[in-house]
Motif scaffolding. Structure first.
Motif, PDB file in Angstrom:
ATOM      1  N   GLN A 107       4.290   2.511  -9.370  1.00 17.30           N
ATOM      2  CA  GLN A 107       3.315   3.302  -8.404  1.00 17.30           C
ATOM      3  C   GLN A 107       3.329   3.098  -6.938  1.00 17.30           C
ATOM      4  O   GLN A 107       3.289   4.153  -6.337  1.00 17.30           O
ATOM      5  CB  GLN A 107       2.060   3.203  -9.298  1.00 17.30           C
ATOM      6  CG  GLN A 107       1.048   4.743  -8.609  1.00 17.30           C
ATOM      7  CD  GLN A 107      -0.378   4.546  -9.653  1.00 17.30           C
ATOM      8  OE1 GLN A 107      -0.317   3.605 -10.147  1.00 17.30           O
ATOM      9  NE2 GLN A 107      -1.114   5.740  -8.650  1.00 17.30           N
ATOM     10  N   LEU A 108       3.156   1.244  -7.215  1.00 20.68           N
ATOM     11  CA  LEU A 108       3.355   1.248  -5.497  1.00 20.68           C
ATOM     12  C   LEU A 108       4.319   1.199  -5.009  1.00 20.68           C
ATOM     13  O   LEU A 108       4.395   1.330  -3.926  1.00 20.68           O
ATOM     14  CB  LEU A 108       2.575  -0.333  -5.700  1.00 20.68           C
ATOM     15  CG  LEU A 108       1.222  -0.457  -5.941  1.00 20.68           C
ATOM     16  CD1 LEU A 108       1.047  -2.398  -6.267  1.00 20.68           C
ATOM     17  CD2 LEU A 108       0.273   0.410  -4.926  1.00 20.68           C
ATOM     18  N   THR A 144       5.403  -3.203 -14.224  1.00 16.06           N
ATOM     19  CA  THR A 144       4.164  -2.364 -14.840  1.00 16.06           C
ATOM     20  C   THR A 144       4.291  -1.505 -14.068  1.00 16.06           C
ATOM     21  O   THR A 144       4.994  -0.567 -13.188  1.00 16.06           O
ATOM     22  CB  THR A 144       3.088  -3.530 -13.934  1.00 16.06           C
ATOM     23  OG1 THR A 144       2.390  -3.450 -13.181  1.00 16.06           O
ATOM     24  CG2 THR A 144       3.318  -4.826 -14.665  1.00 16.06           C
ATOM     25  N   ARG A 180       1.414  -0.391 -12.584  1.00 16.59           N
ATOM     26  CA  ARG A 180       1.075   0.261 -11.197  1.00 16.59           C
ATOM     27  C   ARG A 180       1.930   0.305 -10.286  1.00 16.59           C
ATOM     28  O   ARG A 180       2.299   0.371  -9.349  1.00 16.59           O
ATOM     29  CB  ARG A 180       0.094  -1.198 -11.595  1.00 16.59           C
ATOM     30  CG  ARG A 180      -0.799  -1.698  -9.939  1.00 16.59           C
ATOM     31  CD  ARG A 180      -1.888  -0.149  -9.786  1.00 16.59           C
ATOM     32  NE  ARG A 180      -2.194   0.065  -8.549  1.00 16.59           N
ATOM     33  CZ  ARG A 180      -2.860   0.957  -7.749  1.00 16.59           C
ATOM     34  NH1 ARG A 180      -2.041   1.900  -7.719  1.00 16.59           N
ATOM     35  NH2 ARG A 180      -3.145   0.802  -6.559  1.00 16.59           N
ATOM     36  N   ASP A 181       3.157  -1.385 -10.373  1.00 21.26           N
ATOM     37  CA  ASP A 181       4.496  -1.797  -9.633  1.00 21.26           C
ATOM     38  C   ASP A 181       5.195  -1.092  -9.634  1.00 21.26           C
ATOM     39  O   ASP A 181       5.179  -0.490  -8.313  1.00 21.26           O
ATOM     40  CB  ASP A 181       4.744  -2.688 -10.463  1.00 21.26           C
ATOM     41  CG  ASP A 181       4.140  -4.254 -10.435  1.00 21.26           C
ATOM     42  OD1 ASP A 181       3.357  -4.166 -10.237  1.00 21.26           O
ATOM     43  OD2 ASP A 181       4.365  -4.495 -11.773  1.00 21.26           O
ATOM     44  N   SER A 218       0.417   8.202 -11.160  1.00 19.76           N
ATOM     45  CA  SER A 218       0.642   6.887 -12.374  1.00 19.76           C
ATOM     46  C   SER A 218       0.781   7.733 -13.503  1.00 19.76           C
ATOM     47  O   SER A 218       1.164   6.695 -14.371  1.00 19.76           O
ATOM     48  CB  SER A 218      -1.655   7.062 -12.691  1.00 19.76           C
ATOM     49  OG  SER A 218      -1.741   8.232 -12.991  1.00 19.76           O
TER      50      SER A 218
END
Length: 76
Positions: A70-71, A65, A67-68, A37
Motif C-alpha cells: 500500500q505504501l 506485507t 501495508r508495504d 488496502s
C-alpha cells in the motif's frame, strides 16, 4: 553501497507492483474503485498464488506485507 541496493530493490518492487496493478485492473472492471488496502491485499494474494510470476519477481515481492504494498503504491 547498501543504500543503493535497497533503492534499486524498492524501485524494482514499485515497477512490478505497477505492472500487477495494470494486469489486475484489466481483468477486474471494479478494481479501480476499491480501497488501497483492498488492492494491497489482492496484490499480496496475487503474488502468493500466481504461477505466471517468475521466481525472481516473486522473491522481490514476497517479503512485502500488504501495508508495504500500500505504501509503495502511494509513492510516485
Amino acid at each position: 553501497m547498501e543504500d543503493k541496493r535497497e533503492d534499486l530493490t524498492s524501485e524494482k518492487q514499485r515497477v512490478l507492483l505497477e505492472r500487477i496493478v495494470a494486469d489486475l485492473s484489466a481483468s477486474e472492471p471494479n478494481f479501480y474503485y476499491q480501497s488501497s488496502s483492498d488492492i494491497a491485499y489482492l496484490i499480496k494474494d496475487f503474488v502468493g498464488s500466481n504461477k505466471t510470476l517468475n521466481v525472481e519477481d516473486r522473491e522481490i515481492l514476497s517479503p512485502l506485507t500488504a501495508r508495504d504494498i500500500q505504501l509503495l503504491l502511494s509513492i510516485r
